[in-house]
Write a protein that holds these residues in place. Structure first.
Motif, short mmCIF file in Angstrom:
data_model
loop_
_atom_site.label_atom_id
_atom_site.label_comp_id
_atom_site.label_asym_id
_atom_site.label_seq_id
_atom_site.Cartn_x
_atom_site.Cartn_y
_atom_site.Cartn_z
N PRO A 248 66.97 77.23 -27.55
CA PRO A 248 67.27 75.64 -27.00
C PRO A 248 66.79 74.49 -27.66
O PRO A 248 65.42 74.51 -27.70
N VAL A 249 67.43 73.57 -27.65
CA VAL A 249 66.23 71.97 -28.14
C VAL A 249 67.06 71.03 -26.84
O VAL A 249 67.71 70.85 -26.69
N VAL A 250 65.52 71.12 -26.03
CA VAL A 250 66.25 70.62 -24.45
C VAL A 250 65.19 69.21 -25.19
O VAL A 250 63.94 68.74 -25.03
N VAL A 251 65.79 67.29 -24.58
CA VAL A 251 65.29 66.54 -25.18
C VAL A 251 65.54 65.41 -23.67
O VAL A 251 66.66 65.68 -23.25
N LEU A 252 64.08 65.78 -22.85
CA LEU A 252 63.68 64.29 -22.18
C LEU A 252 63.86 62.93 -22.50
O LEU A 252 62.87 63.30 -23.77
N GLY A 253 64.13 61.79 -22.03
CA GLY A 253 63.62 60.27 -22.03
C GLY A 253 63.16 59.67 -20.80
O GLY A 253 62.31 60.71 -20.56
N ALA A 254 63.28 58.56 -21.05
CA ALA A 254 62.22 57.72 -20.02
C ALA A 254 63.30 58.09 -18.57
O ALA A 254 62.62 57.62 -17.71
N ASP A 259 60.02 64.75 -9.91
CA ASP A 259 61.61 65.99 -9.61
C ASP A 259 61.59 67.01 -9.86
O ASP A 259 62.31 67.56 -9.82
N MET A 260 62.26 66.10 -11.41
CA MET A 260 62.67 67.31 -12.38
C MET A 260 61.79 68.20 -13.18
O MET A 260 61.65 69.05 -13.56
N LEU A 261 60.40 68.14 -12.66
CA LEU A 261 59.38 69.39 -13.42
C LEU A 261 59.39 70.73 -12.30
O LEU A 261 58.64 71.08 -12.62
N ASP A 262 60.30 70.58 -11.77
CA ASP A 262 60.31 71.86 -10.28
C ASP A 262 61.87 71.90 -10.02
O ASP A 262 62.19 71.00 -10.39
N LEU A 263 61.18 73.12 -9.09
CA LEU A 263 62.92 73.81 -8.89
C LEU A 263 64.01 72.80 -8.19
O LEU A 263 63.58 72.67 -7.19
N ARG A 264 64.83 72.88 -8.32
CA ARG A 264 65.96 71.89 -7.23
C ARG A 264 66.76 72.83 -7.27
O ARG A 264 67.73 73.01 -7.57
N PRO A 265 66.52 72.62 -5.69
CA PRO A 265 67.65 73.54 -4.53
C PRO A 265 69.25 72.47 -4.37
O PRO A 265 69.13 71.48 -4.91
N ASP A 266 70.25 73.41 -4.95
CA ASP A 266 71.65 72.42 -5.35
C ASP A 266 72.22 72.94 -4.33
O ASP A 266 72.97 74.34 -3.33
N ALA A 267 72.69 72.23 -3.05
CA ALA A 267 73.68 72.68 -2.27
C ALA A 267 75.10 73.18 -2.57
O ALA A 267 75.29 74.09 -1.57
N HIS A 268 75.51 72.93 -3.58
CA HIS A 268 76.76 73.30 -4.04
C HIS A 268 76.71 74.25 -4.42
O HIS A 268 77.58 75.05 -4.19
N SER A 269 76.65 74.64 -4.99
CA SER A 269 76.39 76.26 -5.88
C SER A 269 75.28 77.10 -5.02
O SER A 269 75.62 77.76 -5.31
N GLY A 270 74.35 76.60 -4.20
CA GLY A 270 73.41 77.73 -3.01
C GLY A 270 72.30 78.32 -3.97
O GLY A 270 71.87 79.31 -3.00
N CYS A 271 71.87 77.43 -5.06
CA CYS A 271 70.59 78.52 -5.41
C CYS A 271 70.40 76.96 -5.86
O CYS A 271 70.28 75.89 -5.97
N TYR A 272 68.83 77.55 -6.31
CA TYR A 272 68.06 76.55 -7.57
C TYR A 272 68.99 76.08 -8.49
O TYR A 272 68.76 77.14 -9.45
N GLN A 273 68.58 75.02 -9.00
CA GLN A 273 68.55 74.30 -10.85
C GLN A 273 67.22 74.72 -11.57
O GLN A 273 66.35 73.98 -11.14
N ALA A 274 67.19 75.34 -12.35
CA ALA A 274 65.58 75.38 -12.97
C ALA A 274 65.65 74.23 -13.49
O ALA A 274 66.53 73.77 -14.16
N PRO A 275 64.56 74.05 -13.88
CA PRO A 275 64.05 72.72 -14.34
C PRO A 275 64.32 73.00 -16.20
O PRO A 275 63.87 73.70 -16.64
N PRO A 276 64.22 71.50 -16.33
CA PRO A 276 64.31 71.68 -17.80
C PRO A 276 63.42 72.20 -18.81
O PRO A 276 63.74 72.92 -19.55
N HIS A 277 62.11 72.54 -18.21
CA HIS A 277 61.32 73.18 -19.63
C HIS A 277 61.06 74.32 -19.10
O HIS A 277 61.02 75.61 -19.94
N PHE A 278 61.83 75.09 -18.37
CA PHE A 278 62.43 76.59 -18.30
C PHE A 278 63.38 76.69 -18.34
O PHE A 278 63.39 78.14 -19.38
#
Length: 457
Positions: A248-254, A259-278
């Motif tokens: 993968p090539v993950v690009v993050l800008g401004a 809050d994007m540096l850690d796991l983010r709970p996703d109420a819709h899917s019912g699980c966590y979304q992995a952070p970009p660096h993961f």
């Protein structure tokens, strides 16, 4: 041959490993999945609850588990009166299942607690092992680098620095004026990554599921990769919970925020979304516009450099529970700001390579302009290019940046298209494009007060 003294080899990975990812074999029993039977039963129940009466082969597609594993869990669910056979055909796998009343009640409660319905996860230990196996990257040769950067007009010394940085695996900072081509260059470094990796759809940590696979980032093998490795892949049978993809090539800008540096709970899917660096594990992580984020550049750098040195990251679940995740990325940072003003001496020292990407030489600019003319389908005119360099660039004090040829030629095509004519490279069309590229008001005295001068690229 991979150097045994290279950083990848020193991390303990096998330098002679098969270039194909070592896909785990398909589990033939619940025990071999590494998952608790209860978790698989919940996934099955929720899938049937959502879809209704379900054919056994369809469950294998949705949960990415073998028929043997599913049949083992379904037999348990039938014995516990949570599921029952709705229909049976002539073959062993031609079976449809449905939930009993008790099963529907339990499934509804499970969905309320965690609505995730999708591929079964892999264990954190299995994911750690896969990332470690795939940490060895095929070396980037001087020929590879020269071929990828052939059109960039970079000085040989800059290419050598880039090659050494990629070989080392250490963090890399690209700095220089806006329009110098840093972002484009960083993305090209991503294209130099070779080999395929295995990425799980999801990982389970305790009772929590973390979605890892991202179709926008984990791209399928290219046609060339698929053709080269088709026979080898045909001979292999792997765990369907993993996906074979390009690094993968993950690009993050401004837009990058804390809050994007850690796991983010996703109420819709019912699980966590992995952070970009993961999601960038075993690939390239680009932080563009360093210094424009909502958190200080030093804090952002500290967040990534320590895990990068250790190869491990600490992530947090709800309730404060922490766990250790693998961290294997090639980190590339790009900024238009002065590194010395952006980061202190200690932070700069920790960055492996600092590479200045500035204006091109006149010869490189000319070569790039000719190449961009071919790409744009506009006939090259040497007299017009001399005017561009001698009169427009030098007259306005504008450096010869890599972005200018494409931008100017694009505007020439825009004006011509609007007028219904074919684009032509002339002094007049260059002046017209130049005036639309830069915003500038010369200082002058007037009743309205002092004028301003600003350049926008």
């Amino acid at each position: 041959m991979l150097d045994l003294d290279s950083p990848a080899a020193q991390r303990g990975a096998d330098p002679y490993a098969d270039p194909l990812p070592a896909l785990p074999p398909p589990p033939k029993s619940v025990r071999e999945t590494g998952l608790e039977q209860q978790l698989i039963a919940e996934l099955i129940a929720k899938a049937i609850f959502v879809a209704g009466k379900t054919h056994l082969p369809l469950l294998t597609t949705r949960l990415r588990l073998s028929i043997n594993v599913l049949r083992e869990v379904l037999d348990f669910m039938v014995a516990e009166h949570l599921a029952e056979i709705a229909w049976r055909g002539e073959s062993d796998i031609d079976v449809q299942y449905q939930l009993t009343a008790a099963g529907k009640q339990r499934a509804a409660a499970w969905i309320e607690r965690c609505p995730y319905v999708g591929p079964a996860p892999v264990t954190l230990d299995a994911y750690r092992a896969a990332v470690e196996r795939q940490a060895v990257r095929p070396p980037v040769t001087a020929e590879d680098l020269a071929a990828e950067l052939a059109d960039d007009g970079l000085a040989p010394a800059v290419r050598e620095q880039l090659g050494a940085a990629l070989y080392s695996g250490r963090a890399l900072l690209l700095y220089g004026p806006p329009g110098g081509g840093k972002t484009t260059l960083a993305r090209k470094l991503g294209r130099l990554q070779q080999g395929l990796i295995a990425v799980p759809y999801a990982v389970v940590v305790g009772q929590e599921i973390i979605q890892v696979h991202d179709a926008a980032l984990h791209l399928p093998p290219s046609p060339l990769q698929a053709m080269q490795q088709h026979q080898a892949l045909e001979r292999r049978s792997g765990d369907f919970r993993w996906v074979l993809c390009q690094r993968p090539v993950v690009v993050l800008g401004a837009e990058l925020s804390e809050d994007m540096l850690d796991l983010r709970p996703d109420a819709h899917s019912g699980c966590y979304q992995a952070p970009p660096h993961f999601k960038a594990n075993n690939g390239l992580l680009i932080i563009d516009d360093l210094g424009r984020q909502r958190l200080p550049a030093g804090a952002l750098l500290n967040r990534y450099l320590e895990p990068l040195d250790r190869g491990l990251d600490q992530l947090n679940l709800r309730g404060g529970q922490q766990f250790t995740a693998p961290f294997d990325v090639t980190l590339v940072l790009a900024t238009n700001l002065d590194p010395a003003a952006l980061l202190d001496a200690s932070a700069l020292r920790r960055l492996g390579y600092k590479i200045h990407v500035g204006p091109l030489s006149e010869a490189s600019y000319r070569l790039l302009f000719r190449q961009q003319c071919r790409v744009a389908g506009i006939a090259y005119d040497d007299a017009a290019l001399r005017y561009l360099i001698d009169e427009l660039h030098r007259g306005a004090g504008q450096p010869l940046l890599a972005c200018h040829p494409r931008e100017l030629l694009g505007r020439i095509a825009d004006f011509a298209g609007f007028c219904g004519s074919a684009p032509r490279l002339t002094v007049a069309t260059l002046e017209q494009a130049w005036s639309s590229l830069f915003a500038s008001c010369a200082p002058a005295a007037s009743a309205q007060g002092p004028q301003w001068s600003e350049t926008i690229v």
